[in-house]
Design a protein around this motif. Structure first.
Motif, mmCIF file in Angstrom:
data_model
loop_
_atom_site.group_PDB
_atom_site.id
_atom_site.type_symbol
_atom_site.label_atom_id
_atom_site.label_comp_id
_atom_site.label_asym_id
_atom_site.label_seq_id
_atom_site.Cartn_x
_atom_site.Cartn_y
_atom_site.Cartn_z
ATOM 1 N N UNK A 1 1.966 11.120 -3.527
ATOM 2 C CA UNK A 1 1.788 12.561 -3.374
ATOM 3 C C UNK A 1 0.309 12.932 -3.317
ATOM 4 N N UNK A 2 -0.542 11.949 -3.542
ATOM 5 C CA UNK A 2 -1.970 12.228 -3.597
ATOM 6 C C UNK A 2 -2.649 11.605 -2.376
ATOM 7 N N UNK A 3 -3.065 12.461 -1.467
ATOM 8 C CA UNK A 3 -3.636 11.971 -0.206
ATOM 9 C C UNK A 3 -4.833 11.047 -0.459
ATOM 10 N N UNK A 4 -5.580 11.305 -1.547
ATOM 11 C CA UNK A 4 -6.768 10.504 -1.831
ATOM 12 C C UNK A 4 -6.414 9.116 -2.359
ATOM 13 N N UNK A 5 -5.164 8.964 -2.739
ATOM 14 C CA UNK A 5 -4.682 7.711 -3.278
ATOM 15 C C UNK A 5 -4.012 6.857 -2.191
ATOM 16 N N UNK A 6 -3.909 7.435 -0.970
ATOM 17 C CA UNK A 6 -3.108 6.792 0.081
ATOM 18 C C UNK A 6 -3.899 5.721 0.825
ATOM 19 N N UNK A 7 -3.165 4.670 1.251
ATOM 20 C CA UNK A 7 -3.750 3.665 2.139
ATOM 21 C C UNK A 7 -3.434 4.021 3.592
ATOM 22 N N UNK A 8 -2.350 4.770 3.775
ATOM 23 C CA UNK A 8 -1.964 5.221 5.113
ATOM 24 C C UNK A 8 -1.602 6.696 5.041
ATOM 25 N N UNK A 9 -2.159 7.482 5.977
ATOM 26 C CA UNK A 9 -1.826 8.908 6.041
ATOM 27 C C UNK A 9 -1.099 9.144 7.362
ATOM 28 N N UNK B 1 -5.496 8.621 20.944
ATOM 29 C CA UNK B 1 -6.401 7.597 20.402
ATOM 30 C C UNK B 1 -7.803 7.775 20.979
ATOM 31 N N UNK B 2 -7.850 8.181 22.264
ATOM 32 C CA UNK B 2 -9.170 8.352 22.906
ATOM 33 C C UNK B 2 -9.890 9.588 22.375
ATOM 34 N N UNK B 3 -9.128 10.680 22.198
ATOM 35 C CA UNK B 3 -9.772 11.950 21.830
ATOM 36 C C UNK B 3 -10.034 12.081 20.341
ATOM 37 N N UNK B 4 -9.150 11.495 19.548
ATOM 38 C CA UNK B 4 -9.281 11.652 18.100
ATOM 39 C C UNK B 4 -9.641 10.283 17.522
ATOM 40 N N UNK B 5 -10.930 10.047 17.402
ATOM 41 C CA UNK B 5 -11.400 8.702 17.015
ATOM 42 C C UNK B 5 -10.880 8.273 15.642
ATOM 43 N N UNK B 6 -10.538 9.268 14.814
ATOM 44 C CA UNK B 6 -10.053 8.945 13.468
ATOM 45 C C UNK B 6 -8.683 8.274 13.490
ATOM 46 N N UNK B 7 -7.937 8.507 14.596
ATOM 47 C CA UNK B 7 -6.535 8.083 14.609
ATOM 48 C C UNK B 7 -6.423 6.592 14.928
ATOM 49 N N UNK B 8 -5.626 5.877 14.100
ATOM 50 C CA UNK B 8 -5.432 4.434 14.283
ATOM 51 C C UNK B 8 -4.064 4.119 14.869
ATOM 52 N N UNK C 1 -5.636 4.122 6.928
ATOM 53 C CA UNK C 1 -5.035 4.202 8.265
ATOM 54 C C UNK C 1 -4.548 5.629 8.502
ATOM 55 N N UNK C 2 -4.900 6.194 9.666
ATOM 56 C CA UNK C 2 -4.419 7.549 9.981
ATOM 57 C C UNK C 2 -3.493 7.465 11.187
ATOM 58 N N UNK C 3 -2.268 7.932 11.000
ATOM 59 C CA UNK C 3 -1.266 7.810 12.065
ATOM 60 C C UNK C 3 -0.676 9.152 12.460
ATOM 61 N N UNK D 1 0.812 -1.222 0.000
ATOM 62 C CA UNK D 1 0.000 0.000 0.000
ATOM 63 C C UNK D 1 0.838 1.261 0.000
ATOM 64 N N UNK D 2 0.148 2.359 -0.217
ATOM 65 C CA UNK D 2 0.855 3.637 -0.373
ATOM 66 C C UNK D 2 0.689 4.520 0.863
ATOM 67 N N UNK D 3 1.787 5.168 1.211
ATOM 68 C CA UNK D 3 1.807 6.019 2.398
ATOM 69 C C UNK D 3 1.970 7.476 1.974
ATOM 70 N N UNK D 4 1.223 8.336 2.630
ATOM 71 C CA UNK D 4 1.327 9.788 2.401
ATOM 72 C C UNK D 4 1.760 10.410 3.726
ATOM 73 N N UNK D 5 2.797 11.261 3.716
ATOM 74 C CA UNK D 5 3.283 11.862 4.978
ATOM 75 C C UNK D 5 3.276 13.381 4.891
ATOM 76 N N UNK D 6 2.772 14.006 5.939
ATOM 77 C CA UNK D 6 2.926 15.461 6.090
ATOM 78 C C UNK D 6 3.809 15.718 7.299
ATOM 79 N N UNK D 7 4.740 16.666 7.153
ATOM 80 C CA UNK D 7 5.646 16.974 8.273
ATOM 81 C C UNK D 7 5.427 18.393 8.754
ATOM 82 N N UNK D 8 5.436 18.558 10.054
ATOM 83 C CA UNK D 8 5.252 19.872 10.686
ATOM 84 C C UNK D 8 6.405 20.121 11.648
ATOM 85 N N UNK D 9 6.704 21.412 11.893
ATOM 86 C CA UNK D 9 7.611 21.733 12.986
ATOM 87 C C UNK D 9 9.041 21.988 12.567
ATOM 88 N N UNK D 10 9.981 21.503 13.389
ATOM 89 C CA UNK D 10 11.397 21.871 13.228
ATOM 90 C C UNK D 10 12.100 20.979 12.200
#
Ligand code: SAM
Ligand code: SF4
Length: 471
Positions: A63-71, A120-127, A104-106, A31-40
């Protein structure tokens, strides 16, 4: 087999945010992974390690978030607004998850480490939740999710440096790259969450650092920034020769790889930057004359509450040493926090006065953001009102802007050796590159190639950029 993308979103700490993608048509078995990076910069470098680990196990990236199996979101926790940005971004994934429930959202990085299970408790979307020392475990964590569970690893290691992993360069123009030399921080500045999210300080072995730098040079890179939260406390004992490699020696070894390879580093701590480091910088022309030396405040009372372990006088003495050993043209930048607990008008004036005494080339300036669990959050009251914090920050920014203008004007008429980094964003007829002291110069193109050095006469400037002519 790669279809690569990292979307880079710097929270303003230290980085330009290029967006880089390469695509391939090969089948990605896992499967395909899409990564966004924030911060330093460390986070951006970590995303390159994560990508390397996942590609090695047979994942592809897209590069296409809609094409990703894991974000994956590689997150920052340094200020509250950095975390709010991530929470907001997560909301925008709801539509993706409802169309494609198996995606999968990580959450990776400092926010994952700070909030752990709570995420995991607060953000139900997160796996998936993985802290900065758990990236080798990502393939296992993804397997667990495949079996219908949520997955978390926030174990902080005393040894992990990812030394043997060759990062996949994502945030690069093919000329400049980051190389991590250490991880974690032992300093315990009272306002800072980093010691809790990135764990104890540890240095990467010399050989793997130098191999990575040589490899980059052989691939055409010409500028390397050595990264750590506190690079001056780099220490590594060679088990064979028993040589203790300190930071001044490390930069010397890196500089000797090739005189056409520029060496930079970030971040220095005022208590640790030694004259040995400054002398090594003076000895090697290819160690760039630019130092990022966060001050945080100009008031001794506030510096003590911040547990910075130096005084204003110590800081100014370090500036004097930099200027006497490296000369007036050495670029110096700072970080300042406005409105730390109990900061008075007089403390704020002391900070403005520190800026006036140094006339920095550049600065990163923030309002204080209380971070739960830090010594400051436990011991002191976040009692400077938001409007006062904002007003003080604006005064600091205005003064710094004036000083950056002064420093830039001092460069006019000089001839600078520039490493050409790419096409100017505003004009296809112009190239841009950086001076030794880390100033961006835009100049009309000649026959030079990206990644080459040219001599440019500085003819003008704006507050942020120098203008020049090839000579
Ligand atoms: N290790 C580096 C050092 O000590 O200079 C910097 C690490 S931190 C990622 C970058 C900057 O964020 C710090 O220098 C500080 O100015 C700022 N910062 C850290 N914690 C903060 C907080 N709680 N509120 C506002 N700014 C903060
Ligand atoms: Fe945070 Fe201080 Fe360590 Fe920098 S030196 S990462 S500000 S604790």
């Amino acid at each position: 087999m790669q279809e690569l993308n990292i979307v880079a979103k710097s929270s303003g700490d230290n980085l330009d945010s290029p967006r880089i993608s390469t695509d391939s048509d090969e089948l990605n078995l896992l499967g395909k992974v899409y990564i966004e990076s924030y911060g330093c910069q460390m986070n951006f470098a970590d995303s390159e390690v994560v990508t390397s680990i996942l590609l090695d196990k047979g994942y592809g990236t897209t590069s296409n978030i809609h094409d990703a199996d894991t974000i994956l979101l590689n997150t920052c926790a340094i200020r509250d607004n950095a975390e709010q940005k991530i929470r907001h971004r997560l909301q925008s994934f709801k539509a993706i998850k409802s169309k494609k429930p198996k995606v999968v959202i990580g959450i990776l990085g400092c926010m994952a480490e700070r909030l752990k299970n709570q995420l995991l408790e607060e953000e139900k979307l997160v796996d998936l939740v993985a802290g900065p020392d758990a990236y080798r475990d990502l393939p296992n964590l993804l397997d667990q999710i495949e079996n219908g569970q949520k997955a978390i690893n926030v174990f902080l290691s005393k040894e992990e440096t990812y030394g043997n992993i060759a990062p996949v360069r994502l945030h690069s123009n093919g000329v400049s790259a980051f190389v991590s030399i250490m991880r974690g921080c032992d300093n315990m500045c009272s306002f800072c969450v980093v010691p809790f999210t990135r764990g104890r300080e540890r240095s990467r072995d010399l050989e793997s650092i130098l191999n990575e730098c040589s490899d980059l040079f052989n691939k055409g890179y010409r500028e390397i920034t050595l990264l750590g939260q506190n690079v001056d406390s780099y220490r590594w004992l060679n088990p064979i020769t028993n040589e203790l490699v300190t930071f001044d020696k490390l930069i010397g070894y890196a500089a000797e790889i090739n005189s056409d390879l520029r060496i930079r580093f970030s971040t220095s701590h005022p208590k640790d930057i030694t004259n040995d480091v400054l002398h090594a910088m003076a000895k090697y022309p290819n160690i760039c004359k630019n130092i990022h030396l966060p001050a945080q405040s100009g008031s001794n009372r506030i510096l003590e509450l911040m547990n910075r372990t130096y005084t204003r006088e110590w800081y100014l003495e370090r500036i004097d040493s930099i200027r006497s050993i490296l000369g007036d043209r050495c670029g110096i930048s700072h970080d300042i926090i406005a409105g730390f607990c109990s900061e008075s008008d007089q403390d704020h004036q002391d900070t403005l006065n520190l800026l006036e005494s140094v006339i920095f080339d550049f600065g990163y300036m923030f309002t204080y953001s209380e971070r739960p669990g830090t010594p400051a959050a436990k011991k002191y009251k976040d009692d400077v009102q938001p409007d006062i914090k904002a007003k003080r920050l604006q005064e600091i920014i205005d003064l710094q802007r004036k000083h950056s203008g002064i420093r830039n004007k001092q460069m006019i008429g000089s001839i600078q050796r520039i490493l050409v980094e790419g096409n100017s964003k505003k004009s296809s007829l112009h190239h841009y590159g950086k001076t030794d002291n880390y100033k961006v110069v835009v100049f009309e193109k000649g026959t030079e190639k990206i990644g080459s050095y040219v001599n440019v006469k500085i003819t003008g400037c704006t507050t942020g950029t120098l203008l020049g002519e090839l000579i």
